[in-house]
Design an enzyme around this catalytic site. Structure first.
Site, PDB file in Angstrom:
ATOM      1  N   GLU A  28       0.842  -1.191   0.000  1.00  0.00           N
ATOM      2  CA  GLU A  28       0.000   0.000   0.000  1.00  0.00           C
ATOM      3  C   GLU A  28       0.884   1.251   0.000  1.00  0.00           C
ATOM      4  O   GLU A  28       0.632   2.217  -0.717  1.00  0.00           O
ATOM      5  CB  GLU A  28      -0.906  -0.032   1.245  1.00  0.00           C
ATOM      6  CG  GLU A  28      -1.777   1.194   1.465  1.00  0.00           C
ATOM      7  CD  GLU A  28      -2.870   1.359   0.419  1.00  0.00           C
ATOM      8  OE1 GLU A  28      -2.987   0.478  -0.443  1.00  0.00           O
ATOM      9  OE2 GLU A  28      -3.563   2.387   0.451  1.00  0.00           O
ATOM     10  N   TYR A  29       1.933   1.215   0.797  1.00  0.00           N
ATOM     11  CA  TYR A  29       2.848   2.350   0.865  1.00  0.00           C
ATOM     12  C   TYR A  29       3.458   2.610  -0.512  1.00  0.00           C
ATOM     13  O   TYR A  29       3.479   3.732  -1.004  1.00  0.00           O
ATOM     14  CB  TYR A  29       3.951   2.059   1.886  1.00  0.00           C
ATOM     15  CG  TYR A  29       4.959   3.184   2.019  1.00  0.00           C
ATOM     16  CD1 TYR A  29       4.780   4.174   2.982  1.00  0.00           C
ATOM     17  CD2 TYR A  29       6.077   3.252   1.187  1.00  0.00           C
ATOM     18  CE1 TYR A  29       5.687   5.212   3.102  1.00  0.00           C
ATOM     19  CE2 TYR A  29       6.987   4.285   1.300  1.00  0.00           C
ATOM     20  CZ  TYR A  29       6.793   5.256   2.258  1.00  0.00           C
ATOM     21  OH  TYR A  29       7.697   6.285   2.379  1.00  0.00           O
ATOM     22  N   SER A  47      31.437  25.665  19.412  1.00  0.00           N
ATOM     23  CA  SER A  47      31.371  24.612  20.429  1.00  0.00           C
ATOM     24  C   SER A  47      31.216  25.312  21.778  1.00  0.00           C
ATOM     25  O   SER A  47      31.000  26.519  21.826  1.00  0.00           O
ATOM     26  CB  SER A  47      32.596  23.718  20.363  1.00  0.00           C
ATOM     27  OG  SER A  47      33.732  24.482  20.614  1.00  0.00           O
ATOM     28  N   LYS A  96      22.356  18.463  27.583  1.00  0.00           N
ATOM     29  CA  LYS A  96      23.303  18.509  26.465  1.00  0.00           C
ATOM     30  C   LYS A  96      23.257  17.160  25.750  1.00  0.00           C
ATOM     31  O   LYS A  96      23.669  16.139  26.301  1.00  0.00           O
ATOM     32  CB  LYS A  96      24.717  18.801  26.972  1.00  0.00           C
ATOM     33  CG  LYS A  96      25.717  18.985  25.838  1.00  0.00           C
ATOM     34  CD  LYS A  96      27.042  19.514  26.373  1.00  0.00           C
ATOM     35  CE  LYS A  96      27.987  19.856  25.242  1.00  0.00           C
ATOM     36  NZ  LYS A  96      28.394  18.682  24.455  1.00  0.00           N
ATOM     37  N   GLU A 136      20.993  18.820  17.381  1.00  0.00           N
ATOM     38  CA  GLU A 136      21.868  17.664  17.563  1.00  0.00           C
ATOM     39  C   GLU A 136      21.124  16.425  17.074  1.00  0.00           C
ATOM     40  O   GLU A 136      20.026  16.127  17.553  1.00  0.00           O
ATOM     41  CB  GLU A 136      22.196  17.550  19.063  1.00  0.00           C
ATOM     42  CG  GLU A 136      23.381  16.686  19.382  1.00  0.00           C
ATOM     43  CD  GLU A 136      24.722  17.423  19.268  1.00  0.00           C
ATOM     44  OE1 GLU A 136      24.770  18.595  18.835  1.00  0.00           O
ATOM     45  OE2 GLU A 136      25.728  16.789  19.622  1.00  0.00           O
ATOM     46  N   LYS A 166      29.589  19.736  32.815  1.00  0.00           N
ATOM     47  CA  LYS A 166      29.810  18.312  32.541  1.00  0.00           C
ATOM     48  C   LYS A 166      30.011  17.507  33.808  1.00  0.00           C
ATOM     49  O   LYS A 166      30.469  18.027  34.817  1.00  0.00           O
ATOM     50  CB  LYS A 166      31.047  18.154  31.654  1.00  0.00           C
ATOM     51  CG  LYS A 166      30.849  18.717  30.266  1.00  0.00           C
ATOM     52  CD  LYS A 166      31.250  17.690  29.264  1.00  0.00           C
ATOM     53  CE  LYS A 166      30.913  18.124  27.883  1.00  0.00           C
ATOM     54  NZ  LYS A 166      31.849  17.590  26.896  1.00  0.00           N
ATOM     55  N   CYS A 201      39.811 -14.244   9.921  1.00  0.00           N
ATOM     56  CA  CYS A 201      40.218 -15.596   9.579  1.00  0.00           C
ATOM     57  C   CYS A 201      39.552 -15.885   8.238  1.00  0.00           C
ATOM     58  O   CYS A 201      38.336 -15.823   8.120  1.00  0.00           O
ATOM     59  CB  CYS A 201      39.731 -16.597  10.629  1.00  0.00           C
ATOM     60  SG  CYS A 201      39.877 -18.296  10.041  1.00  0.00           S
TER      61      CYS A 201
HETATM   62  S1  IVH Z   1      24.238  25.446  22.390  1.00  0.00           S
HETATM   63  C1  IVH Z   1      25.944  28.665  19.766  1.00  0.00           C
HETATM   64  N1  IVH Z   1      22.647  23.648  23.425  1.00  0.00           N
HETATM   65  O1  IVH Z   1      27.144  20.531  22.101  1.00  0.00           O
HETATM   66  C2  IVH Z   1      25.233  27.422  20.160  1.00  0.00           C
HETATM   67  N2  IVH Z   1      24.572  22.915  22.249  1.00  0.00           N
HETATM   68  O2  IVH Z   1      29.951  20.840  22.817  1.00  0.00           O
HETATM   69  C3  IVH Z   1      26.131  26.523  20.909  1.00  0.00           C
HETATM   70  N3  IVH Z   1      24.769  20.493  22.080  1.00  0.00           N
HETATM   71  O3  IVH Z   1      28.099  22.292  19.227  1.00  0.00           O
HETATM   72  C4  IVH Z   1      25.522  25.258  21.250  1.00  0.00           C
HETATM   73  N4  IVH Z   1      22.939  19.989  23.181  1.00  0.00           N
HETATM   74  O4  IVH Z   1      26.287  20.475  18.994  1.00  0.00           O
HETATM   75  C5  IVH Z   1      23.778  23.886  22.730  1.00  0.00           C
HETATM   76  N5  IVH Z   1      21.135  22.149  24.343  1.00  0.00           N
HETATM   77  C6  IVH Z   1      22.250  22.393  23.658  1.00  0.00           C
HETATM   78  C7  IVH Z   1      23.047  21.339  23.160  1.00  0.00           C
HETATM   79  C8  IVH Z   1      24.209  21.648  22.461  1.00  0.00           C
HETATM   80  C9  IVH Z   1      23.966  19.509  22.535  1.00  0.00           C
HETATM   81  C10 IVH Z   1      26.007  20.296  21.307  1.00  0.00           C
HETATM   82  C11 IVH Z   1      26.145  21.254  20.139  1.00  0.00           C
HETATM   83  C12 IVH Z   1      27.415  22.003  20.401  1.00  0.00           C
HETATM   84  C13 IVH Z   1      28.147  21.055  21.283  1.00  0.00           C
HETATM   85  C14 IVH Z   1      29.201  21.757  22.077  1.00  0.00           C
END
Ligand code: IVH
Length: 670
Positions: free
Chosen positions: A34-35, A81, A115, A173, A315, A427
């Site tokens: 069907e899809y 970052s 994060k 992300e 962290k 192997c």
């Molecule tokens: S803010 C200018 N918020 O962590 C925006 N980053 O280690 C900067 N990441 O490059 C990022 N969750 O890929 C932000 N809630 C979140 C996040 C997040 C994951 C990732 C993101 C960033 C990296 C930095």
């Protein structure tokens, strides 16, 4: 009469809904046939009326042709970052530094966000339509992976609501859920592919696949948290409102974000969030603390083109334990891959006792100079399989000899092979007892032919006694022969032979998976079997024909065609057919039958039906079987030793039935 435009819109809606049910919910609502019909109708309409083709059309999600390579994409604003803070003191220093530049930050409030540990992406929207998706790359320029990001089913192709800037880049992300990661690795192990080290690597790898079909099959998801729209107005003034706005536009936003008035409150909230992170179904490697008013982001600015001042990652150190590596051992897999692992002095990590850990491959052992007898750091952080991080070398301590990877297979002594662009060592001997053993164990296992009573020990006993050399020999074993082996009595011998004979009825999809064709997991075998219906038809198909099937990528297609091109494999199939094994797939009863449109979950050991057989019974009655219990589940069929699925069913108020009730239902009239 409906106009082509209205029909196209309708088709897009139906297909997107089916995609969501199939990939995101894992609860297909319509049959594959069907899809395909809907999909082809839309393709034909779009071909006849190119003006009806929209950027958000699901025909674009498939990304028909693999890209030869990725184009570059320059980010409108570099992708930054984040700086890290490992404790409250470091977080305090961050606020101090900011307050020297902008004193208001102390009272401005902070948002806290989980994060997400995945791969950073940037999604460009023009007039509310998704036009380009890119990886982070070096921060300034990434790779254009639009076709792949279209396959991430929660990336909105068209935004909802209003108020978005004409052109904006939404940052987020992409991740692979932990459950999906585990499932994928189990499938890879069974298909003889090397496992992914962790969900992050698997997600990043999936994004950079040249064939979008492969990306799609991995089941990536996304969370978004940031917008760049230089020179344009955003309808919100704070990070907190931005998250709400993103969600209103249709972006997935992680739900545990909070707004706190100051750093003291932020620290209290972080302390509450930390213990939750491990239990989430996605990798979370900290909490991001962000100054709430967007106006202050502009004032604070960035440190070089590297990090914003207005955000920082709080962290938490993953749990790492130190223990003694007693011995490095090697397991020879079904494909011949030599998998080194560490036998450890047992140690508790995160509430689990760990006594073995993967060493991944010989190159890694060499690069980290891991030796037998070393004290080593072991972790389970984010990774499901414990892994050895590296040795802890005390000054002056005596160490063993550097580890010497074997030149020969530890099982059959064949000279090992090292394919040029792979880190794994193999192997090459297809008759290597290690490989043969693993492949027969796999053939008989629960997800495969499901031969009860034929576990690794008995497979070994049968091989040692020379009663079998390959899987076909299993079907000629007699109870009398088994009685010559230790541990068999008349009853158990009869039972095993009966279980072996019963497995002949397994459908083609199960047999294909059981044969251990490279890359063909239990999931991949289904569309193959459904499409071709008969082993003979599949055996004759070219890699190109196989590649046309929904859900089948190039690697699988090539492996399947390669398998059947091998005369030895053809002979094995012929023999299995002569021995009476089923070589066909039951035709799916589309939307008919007493269980039509209902989804069931099977858990525990049922009194008479194997899991595969119960699945067949449900599917033959028009129902579906999935792994995950949700509110949409019609019922959970529970047997002995049912575990978490039963608990979940009870929590959600999903009915729980036994095998007898299932059999009663499938016989009922619809
Ligand atoms: S803010 C200018 N918020 O962590 C925006 N980053 O280690 C900067 N990441 O490059 C990022 N969750 O890929 C932000 N809630 C979140 C996040 C997040 C994951 C990732 C993101 C960033 C990296 C930095």
């Amino acid at each position: 009469m409906t106009t082509p435009a209205a029909r196209a819109a309708e088709l897009r809606r139906l297909i997107e809904r089916a995609n969501h049910a199939y990939y995101a919910l894992d609860q297909p609502e319509i049959s594959d046939a069907e899809y395909d019909r809907l999909f082809r109708e839309l393709q034909a309409l779009e071909a006849a009326h190119p003006e009806l083709r929209t950027p958000d059309s699901p025909t674009g999600r498939v990304g028909a042709e693999p890209a030869p390579a990725f184009r570059k994409h320059r980010h409108v604003v570099p992708m930054l970052s984040l700086a890290n803070a490992f404790n409250e003191a470091e977080l305090g220093e961050w606020e101090e530094r900011n307050a020297r530049l902008v004193p208001e930050v102390r009272q401005a409030g902070y948002t806290l966000e989980v994060k997400i540990d995945g791969a950073a992406v940037s999604l460009t929207y023009e007039h509310g339509l998704f036009v380009t998706g890119a990886t982070r790359g070096n921060g300034v320029e990434g790779e254009d992976v639009t076709a792949n990001l279209r396959t991430v089913l929660d990336v909105p192709l068209r935004l909802q609501g209003s108020g978005w800037p004409e052109r904006m880049e939404v940052r987020g992300e992409v991740y692979l859920s932990k459950s999906r990661f585990q499932k994928l690795n189990a499938e890879r192990a069974q298909a003889g592919d090397p496992p992914f080290a962790n969900p992050r690597n698997a997600a990043a790898g999936a994004l950079r696949q040249l064939d979008p079909k492969v990306t799609r099959s991995r089941g990536l998801r996304i969370f978004c948290f940031h917008v760049e729209a230089p020179g344009q107005k955003l309808p919100v003034a704070t990070q907190h409102d931005l998250l709400l706005q993103l969600a209103a536009w249709g972006f997935p936003v992680e739900s545990r974000h909070t707004l706190t008035p100051d750093l003291a409150a932020a620290n209290r909230e972080i302390a509450k969030l930390e213990p939750l992170l491990d239990g989430l179904d996605y990798g979370a490697d900290g909490v991001v603390v962000k100054v709430n008013p967007l106006a202050l982001h502009r004032e604070l600015g960035t440190v070089g083109d590297r990090e914003p001042r207005w955000a920082i990652a709080r962290k938490f150190a993953p749990e790492v334990q130190v223990t003694t590596l007693k011995e490095i051992r090697i397991n020879v897999g079904r494909t011949g891959a030599l998998n080194p692992y560490a036998v450890l002095e047992p140690v508790e990590i995160g509430g689990v006792t760990v006594s073995t850990a993967t060493l991944h491959n010989f190159e890694l052992i060499k690069a980290k100079d891991i030796r037998e007898g070393d004290l080593v750091e072991v972790t389970r952080a984010g990774e499901v399989i414990p892994q050895v991080l590296g040795p802890v070398i005390k000054k002056g301590a005596r160490r063993g000899k550097p580890y010497q990877p074997p030149d020969r297979c530890p099982v059959c002594r064949s000279k090992v092979e090292r394919p040029p662009d792979e880190v794994m060592v193999y192997c090459p001997n297809v008759s290597c007892p290690g490989r043969v053993f693993e492949s027969i164990v796999h053939f008989a296992s629960r997800g495969a032919m499901d031969i009860r009573g034929l576990g690794p020990e008995r497979v070994k006993a049968l091989l040692d006694a020379k009663l079998i050399r390959d899987v076909a020999d299993l079907y000629e074993i007699t109870p009398m022969q088994l009685l010559t082996l230790e541990g068999f009595a008349e009853k158990s011998a009869g039972q095993l032979v009966a279980a072996i004979q019963a497995s002949k009825r397994q459908p083609l999809s199960t047999l294909l998976f059981a044969l251990g064709i490279r890359h063909v997991g239990a999931q991949g075998a289904r569309p193959l079997a459904r499409h071709f219906g008969k082993m003979e038809a599949l055996a004759k198909a070219s890699a190109d024909e196989i590649n046309q099937i929904r859900g089948i990528g190039e690697a699988i297609a090539a492996a399947v065609a390669g398998f059947f091109a091998e005369p030895k494999n053809r002979r094995l199939i012929d023999r299995l057919e002569q021995l009476g094994l089923n070589m066909t797939e039951p035709v799916a009863t589309e939307g008919r039958g007493p269980l039509a449109g209902r989804t069931y979950v099977i858990t525990g050991t049922l009194p008479t039906l194997s899991r595969a057989r119960a699945t067949e019974v449900i599917e033959a009655a028009g129902g579906h079987v999935t792994d995950g219990v949700s509110k949409q589940t019609a019922a959970v069929v529970a047997g002995a030793d049912a575990g978490s699925k039963l608990a979940k069913a009870k929590a959600l108020g999903v009915p729980v039935i036994d095998e007898a009730e299932l059999l009663r239902r499938v016989q009922a009239q619809p």
